[in-house]
Design a protein around this motif. Structure first.
Motif: not given
Length: 193
Positions: A40-43, A54-67, A70-77, A79-81
């Motif tokens: 998808n070119p928009a991503l 991307a910084f918002l999504v990546g840093l947010f997901c990085a600091l959460l202790p969740i499994p 990377m999948a969460s960051a991709a989904l966030g990317a 959702a937020l384009r």
């Protein structure tokens, strides 16, 4: 004489140097099931908005202790384009070397916010100790991680937006100085670009 570039060329060129090409990822065997999504070119757009998101999504997901960060960051990317590869790459701030320190700092932050005494890590930190203490440390860890994730994500996004804007303004000023010197017919003055 001078090649006139779009003002945002510099940040974009710098990021493109380090990010993978979509076709490279599409060809990877392990990612074939996502090839229509990855393509998808928009991503893959590198704009001030997509990089800041991307910084918002990546840093947010990085600091959460969740499994599956990377999948969460991709989904966030998606959702937020935001820029997909940058969002996913930023998750690696919490890697096996940095994860214990970051999550312990998040736990301490959460304990401070809850006004609860923070437990000291034992000299011989083990998974058994963590499993035994998980119920006690989980509320503080969750709160501290959420607060740190929101704060770092928003700060990262704001800093990127400001740096990008500063770069654009600097580029416009340089172009204006070049045009002035070209009209005068002389070389640039000392100290000017």
């Amino acid at each position: 004489m001078f090649r006139i570039r779009e003002p945002t060329d510099m940040p974009r060129r710098l990021l493109q140097r380090y990010l993978p090409h979509p076709e490279t990822l599409r060809r990877q065997r392990s990612l074939r099931f996502m090839s229509h999504w990855i393509g998808n070119p928009a991503l893959w757009v590198l704009s001030r908005r997509s990089v800041a998101n991307a910084f918002l999504v990546g840093l947010f997901c990085a600091l959460l202790p969740i499994p599956f960060q990377m999948a969460s960051a991709a989904l966030g990317a998606w959702a937020l384009r935001a820029n997909l590869p940058l969002s996913v790459a930023l998750v690696w701030i919490t890697n096996p070397l940095t994860m214990p320190l970051i999550f312990y700092a998040n736990y301490r932050l959460g304990a401070w916010l809850l006004e609860a005494p923070a437990r000291q890590a034992p000299d011989g930190l083990s998974t058994r100790w963590i499993a035994d203490q998980m119920l006690d440390i989980l509320p503080a860890l969750a709160l501290g991680s959420l607060v740190a994730a929101v704060a770092c994500g928003l700060t990262g996004s704001l800093v990127i937006r400001l740096l990008w804007r500063w770069q654009v303004v600097r580029s416009w000023r340089r172009r204006a100085a070049r045009r002035r010197h070209k009209r005068r017919g002389g070389p640039p003055e000392v100290g000017e670009p």
